[in-house]
Design an enzyme around this catalytic site. Sequence first.
Site, PDB file in Angstrom:
ATOM      1  N   GLU A  29      70.430  47.961  23.485  1.00 48.97           N
ATOM      2  CA  GLU A  29      70.555  47.212  22.164  1.00 48.97           C
ATOM      3  C   GLU A  29      70.694  45.573  22.102  1.00 48.97           C
ATOM      4  OE1 GLU A  29      70.244  48.975  19.766  1.00 48.97           O
ATOM      5  OE2 GLU A  29      71.490  51.114  19.605  1.00 48.97           O
ATOM      6  N   ASP A  50      64.892  57.014  28.036  1.00 47.25           N
ATOM      7  CA  ASP A  50      66.175  57.243  27.401  1.00 47.25           C
ATOM      8  C   ASP A  50      66.429  58.749  26.880  1.00 47.25           C
ATOM      9  OD1 ASP A  50      64.714  57.081  25.304  1.00 47.25           O
ATOM     10  OD2 ASP A  50      65.473  55.246  24.585  1.00 47.25           O
ATOM     11  N   HIS A  69      65.508  46.422  19.647  1.00 51.80           N
ATOM     12  CA  HIS A  69      65.970  47.176  20.885  1.00 51.80           C
ATOM     13  C   HIS A  69      64.654  47.617  21.576  1.00 51.80           C
ATOM     14  CE1 HIS A  69      66.764  51.364  19.042  1.00 51.80           C
ATOM     15  NE2 HIS A  69      65.289  51.143  19.367  1.00 51.80           N
ATOM     16  N   ASN A  86      65.884  46.397  15.381  1.00 51.75           N
ATOM     17  CA  ASN A  86      66.930  45.563  15.738  1.00 51.75           C
ATOM     18  C   ASN A  86      66.285  44.760  17.169  1.00 51.75           C
ATOM     19  OD1 ASN A  86      67.437  47.254  17.520  1.00 51.75           O
ATOM     20  ND2 ASN A  86      69.692  47.679  17.101  1.00 51.75           N
TER      21      ASN A  86
HETATM   22  P1  PGA Z   1      60.098  54.223  16.328  1.00 52.66           P
HETATM   23  O1  PGA Z   1      61.208  53.902  17.091  1.00 52.66           O
HETATM   24  O2  PGA Z   1      58.848  54.371  16.833  1.00 52.66           O
HETATM   25  O3  PGA Z   1      60.516  55.596  15.654  1.00 52.66           O
HETATM   26  O4  PGA Z   1      59.965  53.288  15.277  1.00 52.66           O
HETATM   27  C1  PGA Z   1      60.914  52.678  18.091  1.00 52.66           C
HETATM   28  C2  PGA Z   1      62.287  52.421  18.599  1.00 52.66           C
HETATM   29  O5  PGA Z   1      63.377  52.457  18.210  1.00 52.66           O
HETATM   30  O6  PGA Z   1      62.445  52.229  19.985  1.00 52.66           O
END
Ligand code: PGA
Length: 236
Positions: free
Chosen positions: A143, A67, A138, A136
Amino acid sequence: MRIIRTKDYNSMSRYAAKFMAAQIILKPDSVLGLATGSTPIGAYKQLIEWCKDGDLDFSSVKTVNLDEYCGLSGDHDQSYRYFMNQNLFNHLNIDMNNTNVPNGIASDLQAECKRYDELIKSIGGVDLQLLGIGHNGHIGFNEPNTEFDKNTHVVDLKQSTIDANARFFKSKDDVPKQALTMGNKPIMSARKILLVVSGSEKRDILERALYGPVTPEVPASLLQMHNDLTVVCCVD
Ligand code: PGA
């Protein structure tokens, strides 16, 4: 599904790096699907070390990132292209032309999504997809309540994601409100998936993802349907 519980972040990172290294050793021209975020950084550091030591060769590896924020160019220090260059690519013997991140400043974002899906297909699909999980649920920027059959698309980021990522920006207002993300469909098309999860605050969402109902409310729950999923986690 294989679940590897490690004692701490370092062991998780080392395990993930070994898993990725094995993929590259067995198939030197692998296509790796890569992720940003804080979780994979330790694994990336380990891969860099092995590459510097001459134990791992990235010269034929191709990568596609999950992304990118809309509106940030690759030289913006919060863009995911910049993150990948800083935390991985600049330190490997990889051909930069073989590294791919969606273009967040494309003039036609829909066309960019289409180009990205075609690119993934044209290089033979993803051999190993590395993923983190958001608080959450995702994956990438898919999302909650994203349809399971989405290709690469433009997303409006949820407030919870904007809040979680605000720590990287000067202020919350600077966090982009949209992103381009590989959809659930190309993610699930990867031949292997490696999910890395660290921190007790991710424990509940990981449990819901792996053992709860498969539902768009928890995008990562879709991973239960993948036939080659490995989870490496330290969430205790
Ligand atoms: P993080 O993010 O590794 O910074 O916890 C993971 C994500 O949001 O996919």
